[in-house]
Design an enzyme around this catalytic site. Structure first.
Site, short mmCIF file in Angstrom:
data_model
loop_
_atom_site.label_atom_id
_atom_site.label_comp_id
_atom_site.label_asym_id
_atom_site.label_seq_id
_atom_site.Cartn_x
_atom_site.Cartn_y
_atom_site.Cartn_z
N HIS A 155 0.87 -1.17 0.00
CA HIS A 155 0.00 0.00 0.00
C HIS A 155 0.91 1.22 0.00
O HIS A 155 1.74 1.39 0.89
CB HIS A 155 -0.91 0.01 1.24
CG HIS A 155 -1.81 1.19 1.26
ND1 HIS A 155 -3.13 1.13 0.83
CD2 HIS A 155 -1.61 2.47 1.62
CE1 HIS A 155 -3.68 2.32 0.95
NE2 HIS A 155 -2.78 3.15 1.42
N CYS A 156 0.80 2.04 -1.02
CA CYS A 156 1.71 3.18 -1.17
C CYS A 156 0.98 4.48 -0.78
O CYS A 156 0.11 4.93 -1.51
CB CYS A 156 2.21 3.28 -2.60
SG CYS A 156 3.48 4.53 -2.82
N PRO A 157 1.32 5.10 0.34
CA PRO A 157 0.65 6.35 0.70
C PRO A 157 0.99 7.49 -0.25
O PRO A 157 0.16 8.37 -0.47
CB PRO A 157 1.16 6.63 2.12
CG PRO A 157 2.36 5.80 2.30
CD PRO A 157 2.29 4.67 1.35
N GLY A 160 -1.34 7.06 -2.89
CA GLY A 160 -2.71 7.09 -2.37
C GLY A 160 -3.53 5.90 -2.79
O GLY A 160 -4.73 6.03 -3.03
#
Lengths: 275, 160
Positions: A155-157, A160
């Site tokens: 999950h890449c912040p 997003g």
């Protein structure tokens, strides 16, 4: 004549994703860091085009702003495609299917894992208690978005969104083009300052174009992590692994054999070029 | 029971069933014996014996598997399409769809045709596996004695 309002699937979506433009675009529940990424890229490039490009187009070549613009468009398009599209979310099991799984276990909850033979090698399919199904191989559950994602990478912040099977190609394009863009913009800013300093001195050059110094600083700070990420994902892609798998779970050679499409290198890159 | 090993080959039990309001639902699982590519088990569920003959069912599943195999096969044109997409910064996908999406549309059309011609008249309905994330093929045995198509009745099968 009253019009019947149709309930869209995204309105009853079970995960925590947020939807935009009547379900055409989707992001993670908190896309704040993605907006920061956008602002950093667009802001830095805006300063580059406003201050460095006019100087360099005259002094070096008119190709400089053209290359910069092409890299910027590619990076932005890849970022938006990664951030706003479906990463490969596996829909939750419908009520009937969940009931069938439980009925098969005579009322008790299903076992934690079910073993299947992939090309003769045993692989465990884990049961997801949230999605009420046995996850396909290489899928994983993202706790932030509350979905099972096929071929889950991470999950890449910054982007997003989750990175999974359906958006890994654009994610890789984004990371690689961003590294080229960062290096290019940094080089342009430094060249601008160096050429300006030749005539008037470093202090005068900085005073005349403080934006170039700011651009150079931002690029210098970010290029290491972006280049590192690009290199890491090139390694992962060439060995047909995801970040999730590299972290520690799939060390067994038999599992790698079971998953590899082929021993040919061309088949490894098929994932990138063919859809 | 301690060994939850379920080999996934053509002779294994791949179906689970549960009765619902619309009728019994049967789930055809994925066949992983040849790898992780999309392929469904062709084993004929015994619950369908009174409604559909074995050959028809196996033909449908085999054709589906062929469609998915074509979708996942990469040849020169698919590589070129991918490279072109990258060079145009993926803007090309505003106008066209990917090779895989084209084949998914063919799969949907094939299932709709099969439902209309073969399965619905015999009180069976096949759900497009893409609606279940390509994990299972959901087959509903409709309880209605007149065997009408479930798509005409919007209270029966709602895909959420």
């Amino acid at each position: 004549m009253a019009s019947r309002r149709v309930t869209r699937k995204w309105e009853v979506f079970a995960g925590r994703n947020r939807f935009w433009c009547d379900g055409r675009l989707m992001t993670a529940p908190h896309p704040g860091v993605f907006l920061l990424t956008l602002a950093l890229i667009c802001g830095t490039c805006a300063l580059h085009f406003a201050f460095d490009c006019p100087f360099l187009a005259v002094r070096v070549s008119a190709a400089v702003p053209a290359v910069g613009a092409a890299l910027f468009v590619l990076t932005l398009a890849a970022l938006l495609r990664t951030a706003l599209s479906d990463p490969g979310i596996i829909p939750r099991a419908a009520t009937a299917e969940a009931a069938a799984l439980e009925a098969a276990e005579a009322g008790r909850p299903p076992p934690r894992a079910r073993e299947v033979l992939v090309r003769g090698r045993p692989v465990k399919l884990k049961y997801c208690f949230t999605c009420k199904m046995f996850r396909p191989p290489r899928a994983s559950h993202c706790s932030l978005c509350d979905n099972c994602v096929d071929r889950f990478d991470h999950h890449c912040p910054w982007v997003g969104n989750c990175v999974g099977k359906r958006n890994y190609r654009s994610f890789y394009t984004f990371v690689v083009s961003l590294s080229f863009l960062a290096v290019f913009v940094f080089a342009c800013a430094v060249t601008h300052l160096a050429l300006a300093a030749r005539g008037a001195g470093v202090a005068a050059a900085l005073h005349a174009s403080p934006a170039s110094a700011l651009v150079a600083a931002v690029c210098f700070l970010s290029v290491w992590s972006v280049l590192g990420l690009a290199g890491f994902h090139t390694y992962l892609a060439s060995t047909d692994q995801t970040t999730n798998e590299d972290v520690g779970i799939f060390r067994s050679c038999s599992i790698r054999f079971a998953f590899s499409l082929s021993s040919l290198t061309t088949e490894r890159f098929r994932y990138f070029f063919a859809d | 029971m301690a060994n939850n090993r379920i080999p996934s080959g053509p002779n294994t039990p791949g179906s689970q069933q549960t009765p619902t309001q619309q009728g019994i639902k049967i789930f055809i699982q994925r066949d992983y014996s040849e790898g992780t590519a999309v392929k469904f088990q062709t084993r004929f569920p015994p619950e369908l014996e009174e409604r559909i003959d074995r050959q028809t069912f196996e033909h449908t599943i085999e054709r589906l598997n062929e469609h998915f195999e074509m979708a996942e096969t990469a040849d020169c044109s698919t590589y070129c399409e991918g490279c072109l997409a990258c060079l145009t910064a993926y803007f090309i996908y505003i106008c066209t769809e990917t090779h895989y999406e084209k084949h998914l549309r063919k799969v949907s059309k094939f299932i709709a045709t099969q439902n209309e011609r073969v399965y619905n008249p015999r009180g069976v309905h096949i759900t497009d596996p893409i609606l279940r994330g390509l994990r299972v093929i959901e087959i509903t045995m409709i309880d209605v004695p007149n065997c009408q198509s479930p798509t005409g009745n919007n209270t029966s099968i709602r895909h959420t």
